[in-house]
Design a protein around this motif. Structure first.
Motif, PDB file in Angstrom:
ATOM      1  N   THR A   1       0.841  -1.196   0.000  1.00 39.40           N
ATOM      2  CA  THR A   1       0.000   0.000   0.000  1.00 39.40           C
ATOM      3  C   THR A   1       0.878   1.249   0.000  1.00 39.40           C
ATOM      4  N   TYR A   2       0.264   2.405  -0.256  1.00 38.27           N
ATOM      5  CA  TYR A   2       1.014   3.657  -0.206  1.00 38.27           C
ATOM      6  C   TYR A   2       1.651   3.838   1.179  1.00 38.27           C
ATOM      7  N   ALA A   3       0.880   3.475   2.212  1.00 36.90           N
ATOM      8  CA  ALA A   3       1.395   3.630   3.577  1.00 36.90           C
ATOM      9  C   ALA A   3       2.587   2.715   3.816  1.00 36.90           C
ATOM     10  N   LYS A   4       2.494   1.462   3.331  1.00 30.84           N
ATOM     11  CA  LYS A   4       3.591   0.511   3.506  1.00 30.84           C
ATOM     12  C   LYS A   4       4.844   0.993   2.774  1.00 30.84           C
ATOM     13  N   ILE A   5       4.658   1.498   1.559  1.00 34.87           N
ATOM     14  CA  ILE A   5       5.807   2.012   0.792  1.00 34.87           C
ATOM     15  C   ILE A   5       6.448   3.172   1.533  1.00 34.87           C
ATOM     16  N   GLY A   6       5.613   4.062   2.080  1.00 32.53           N
ATOM     17  CA  GLY A   6       6.143   5.206   2.827  1.00 32.53           C
ATOM     18  C   GLY A   6       6.971   4.771   4.017  1.00 32.53           C
ATOM     19  N   THR A   7       6.495   3.746   4.717  1.00 31.05           N
ATOM     20  CA  THR A   7       7.242   3.210   5.863  1.00 31.05           C
ATOM     21  C   THR A   7       8.596   2.673   5.431  1.00 31.05           C
ATOM     22  N   GLU A   8       8.625   1.942   4.302  1.00 29.46           N
ATOM     23  CA  GLU A   8       9.874   1.368   3.780  1.00 29.46           C
ATOM     24  C   GLU A   8      10.834   2.446   3.276  1.00 29.46           C
ATOM     25  N   MET A   9      10.303   3.634   3.016  1.00 29.62           N
ATOM     26  CA  MET A   9      11.133   4.723   2.496  1.00 29.62           C
ATOM     27  C   MET A   9      11.554   5.693   3.592  1.00 29.62           C
ATOM     28  N   GLY A  10      11.621   5.207   4.813  1.00 27.07           N
ATOM     29  CA  GLY A  10      12.131   6.034   5.896  1.00 27.07           C
ATOM     30  C   GLY A  10      11.073   6.825   6.630  1.00 27.07           C
ATOM     31  N   GLY A  11       9.806   6.350   6.561  1.00 26.91           N
ATOM     32  CA  GLY A  11       8.747   7.018   7.323  1.00 26.91           C
ATOM     33  C   GLY A  11       8.030   8.116   6.563  1.00 26.91           C
ATOM     34  N   LYS A  12       8.016   8.046   5.235  1.00 25.54           N
ATOM     35  CA  LYS A  12       7.274   9.036   4.443  1.00 25.54           C
ATOM     36  C   LYS A  12       5.777   8.730   4.563  1.00 25.54           C
ATOM     37  N   ASP A  13       4.928   9.774   4.505  1.00 27.96           N
ATOM     38  CA  ASP A  13       3.494   9.519   4.594  1.00 27.96           C
ATOM     39  C   ASP A  13       2.930   9.127   3.232  1.00 27.96           C
ATOM     40  N   HIS A  14       1.703   8.604   3.234  1.00 26.33           N
ATOM     41  CA  HIS A  14       1.121   8.045   2.011  1.00 26.33           C
ATOM     42  C   HIS A  14       0.936   9.101   0.926  1.00 26.33           C
ATOM     43  N   SER A  15       0.686  10.365   1.319  1.00 29.01           N
ATOM     44  CA  SER A  15       0.499  11.427   0.320  1.00 29.01           C
ATOM     45  C   SER A  15       1.795  11.717  -0.431  1.00 29.01           C
ATOM     46  N   THR A  16       2.926  11.573   0.270  1.00 24.56           N
ATOM     47  CA  THR A  16       4.221  11.761  -0.391  1.00 24.56           C
ATOM     48  C   THR A  16       4.440  10.699  -1.452  1.00 24.56           C
ATOM     49  N   VAL A  17       4.053   9.465  -1.141  1.00 18.83           N
ATOM     50  CA  VAL A  17       4.204   8.367  -2.100  1.00 18.83           C
ATOM     51  C   VAL A  17       3.281   8.588  -3.294  1.00 18.83           C
ATOM     52  N   MET A  18       2.071   8.992  -3.046  1.00 21.60           N
ATOM     53  CA  MET A  18       1.119   9.258  -4.129  1.00 21.60           C
ATOM     54  C   MET A  18       1.640  10.360  -5.042  1.00 21.60           C
ATOM     55  N   HIS A  19       2.197  11.403  -4.438  1.00 26.43           N
ATOM     56  CA  HIS A  19       2.749  12.510  -5.225  1.00 26.43           C
ATOM     57  C   HIS A  19       3.936  12.039  -6.072  1.00 26.43           C
ATOM     58  N   ALA A  20       4.775  11.174  -5.498  1.00 26.40           N
ATOM     59  CA  ALA A  20       5.935  10.657  -6.230  1.00 26.40           C
ATOM     60  C   ALA A  20       5.491   9.850  -7.448  1.00 26.40           C
ATOM     61  N   CYS A  21       4.501   8.988  -7.265  1.00 24.21           N
ATOM     62  CA  CYS A  21       4.012   8.166  -8.381  1.00 24.21           C
ATOM     63  C   CYS A  21       3.437   9.038  -9.491  1.00 24.21           C
ATOM     64  N   LYS A  22       2.687  10.082  -9.120  1.00 28.46           N
ATOM     65  CA  LYS A  22       2.107  10.990 -10.115  1.00 28.46           C
ATOM     66  C   LYS A  22       3.206  11.764 -10.844  1.00 28.46           C
ATOM     67  N   THR A  23       4.243  12.185 -10.101  1.00 29.08           N
ATOM     68  CA  THR A  23       5.350  12.933 -10.709  1.00 29.08           C
ATOM     69  C   THR A  23       6.048  12.097 -11.775  1.00 29.08           C
ATOM     70  N   ILE A  24       6.286  10.823 -11.477  1.00 34.91           N
ATOM     71  CA  ILE A  24       6.948   9.941 -12.451  1.00 34.91           C
ATOM     72  C   ILE A  24       6.045   9.712 -13.658  1.00 34.91           C
ATOM     73  N   LYS A  25       4.743   9.453 -13.422  1.00 31.40           N
ATOM     74  CA  LYS A  25       3.807   9.222 -14.536  1.00 31.40           C
ATOM     75  C   LYS A  25       3.740  10.431 -15.456  1.00 31.40           C
ATOM     76  N   ASP A  26       3.641  11.624 -14.859  1.00 30.68           N
ATOM     77  CA  ASP A  26       3.575  12.842 -15.662  1.00 30.68           C
ATOM     78  C   ASP A  26       4.895  13.100 -16.384  1.00 30.68           C
ATOM     79  N   GLY A  27       6.007  12.808 -15.695  1.00 27.17           N
ATOM     80  CA  GLY A  27       7.324  13.098 -16.255  1.00 27.17           C
ATOM     81  C   GLY A  27       7.633  12.296 -17.502  1.00 27.17           C
ATOM     82  N   ILE A  28       7.274  11.005 -17.494  1.00 25.31           N
ATOM     83  CA  ILE A  28       7.618  10.164 -18.643  1.00 25.31           C
ATOM     84  C   ILE A  28       6.783  10.503 -19.875  1.00 25.31           C
TER      85      ILE A  28
END
Length: 484
Positions: free
Chosen positions: A438-465
């Motif tokens: 989940t977004y929350a699980k990914i955030g935890t694995e990334m050093g305690g990032k919250d789920h909104s940060t993960v969602m923003h990262a995924c959108k940034t990559i999708k838009d960027g490519i």
């Protein structure tokens, strides 16, 4: 001792004054005569031990001006007044003196002259134990460890279509280091294709052809560690001087200088000095110069001055040669069909191919079985099943960090530098694509990032490519590496 040292130094100065007109650049006699006393009035002898003379100079400018204009004369003066084999050290005056510290006095020209506190005089250090002063031209250079592995010679390098051009160029350089248009030589390619081997082969061949040349192989990681150590000890001048005595400089995995501007700055000046003085530079990387991110543009432009060559994964015939060479060295004989099967089965890189050969031989030896084709297939299937990759978040982190040349710990930092945020966003994106986290699980694995940060990262990559060709290239190559 100080009186004897001062007398020796004064005699050296007088010898130089008397012989200014005999210098090779005597056409500048007037200029050099006028600047001589002004320059050397601020240069003091600090110590003379075992023919190691240390001079205190106010700044790098003084050292460089002496080296450029007076070194032949100074060398002759030291030889006359001290003897052969003198090694010259420079110690730069510290810009800030320690408060409440009594001034240091040094007896110069018969009077007590206050001398500002100088940096601790230490030899430039590398890998913990190198003692190399800045060596004057005309005096035999101190032998240093080249860090070359004798195994990585041209004799042990298997040439094939995938590396023939790189091999030919490398052998040409080894015969005339610094004298060809292949300077620098920039070698790039994937993991395990032989970049380090061929780079070190150049160094070994140069040592055979030119025993007096100073050859140095260093990984970028060791280069960075060396820079950090000398910076902490306020000995950047010693760091630079150490590399300036090198005739053939080989630096491996240059991509790891990414995101390290201070180290890049020093590398830039070392590169320019060596190149301008006809010294050979060999660089390896897992990426072409244009694809290395967060390295200064002027450094990237230097990479392109000479020749850039790529080494691809070995073709079938080259893989057969590698296998037979390995078997010959180990005194093992295999049938032609087994060699063909091995060469056809393992296609990625030389390192993996050697690993499979070792595993097969070990299996056959342990179980005391004759190595048949059926047994070989069985062993390789076991190896493949044991090595099957599980795509999880740690694995994605490892692949992405290796691709961008950063450490995993940097993913967890709070920095917003692009060289870190971009890999971090790619990890989050691929974690969502290739795992059930989940977004929350990914955030935890990334050093305690919250789920909104993960969602923003995924959108940034999708838009960027969708709009950025470079981002699209990263996406394609990383996807292949993760799935491989």
């Amino acid at each position: 001792m100080s009186q004897n040292l001062n007398l020796i130094w004064n005699n050296c100065l007088q010898f130089m004054r008397d012989n200014l007109g005999a210098m090779e650049n005597a056409e500048n006699f007037g200029k050099l005569k006028d600047s001589f006393d002004i320059l050397f009035d601020k240069v003091y002898p600090l110590s003379l031990t075992d023919k190691n003379l240390t001079l205190v100079v106010p700044s790098d400018f003084y050292k460089e001006y002496i080296e450029e204009n007076y070194i032949p004369l100074l060398s002759a003066a030291l030889k006359k007044n001290i003897g052969k084999g003198v090694k010259l050290w420079y110690s730069i005056l510290e810009k800030k003196s320690t408060e409440n510290q009594a001034p240091v006095f040094h007896n110069i020209k018969g009077i007590n002259t206050p001398v500002p506190k100088v940096q601790k005089v230490v030899p430039p250090a590398y890998s913990g134990k190198i003692s190399t002063p800045y060596v004057m031209p005309g005096i035999k250079k101190m032998e240093i460890d080249s860090n070359l592995n004798p195994i990585h010679s041209f004799d042990n390098f298997i040439e094939g279509e995938s590396n023939r051009f790189a091999t030919t160029v490398s052998k040409t350089i080894a015969k005339r280091p610094g004298e060809t248009s292949f300077n620098p030589l920039f070698i790039y390619g994937g993991v395990g294709v032989g970049k380090t081997h061929i780079a070190q082969a150049i160094g070994l061949e140069v040592k055979n052809n030119f025993p007096d040349k100073v050859v140095l192989y260093v990984s970028s990681e060791k280069f960075i560690q060396h820079f950090i150590k000398e910076s902490k000890e306020k000995n950047k001048a010693g760091f630079m001087d150490f590399y300036k005595i090198v005739d053939v400089f080989i630096i491996d995995d240059i991509q790891f200088l990414s995101g390290k501007p201070a180290t890049q700055e020093s590398f830039f000046h070392i590169f320019d000095y060596l190149h301008q003085n006809g010294k050979q530079i060999v660089i390896t990387s897992d990426k072409a110069p244009a694809d290395i991110i967060d390295i200064q543009e002027r450094v990237i432009s230097r990479f392109k001055w000479g020749l850039t060559v790529d080494i691809k994964s070995p073709d079938f015939e080259t893989r057969k040669k590698i296998i037979n060479n390995k078997l010959d060295r180990d005194g093992i004989q295999l049938s032609e069909d087994i060699v063909d099967f091995l060469a056809g089965e393992v296609q990625s890189n030389v390192r993996e191919l050697i690993g499979v050969i070792n595993s097969v031989i070990a299996y056959s030896t342990i179980y005391k079985s004759d190595l048949t084709l059926d047994l070989l297939k069985d062993v390789i299937n076991k190896i493949a099943s044991n090595q099957k990759k599980i795509i999880d978040i740690p694995y994605i982190q490892e692949v992405v960090c290796d691709y961008f040349g950063i450490k995993r710990e940097q993913l967890y930092s709070k920095t917003r530098k692009r060289e870190i945020t971009l890999p971090r966003q790619f990890v989050m994106y691929f974690a969502k694509e290739f795992t059930d986290a989940t977004y929350a699980k990914i955030g935890t694995e990334m050093g305690g990032k919250d789920h909104s940060t993960v969602m923003h990262a995924c959108k940034t990559i999708k838009d960027g490519i969708e709009v950025d060709k470079q981002m699209k290239k990263y996406m394609k190559e990383l996807t292949m590496k993760i799935k491989k």
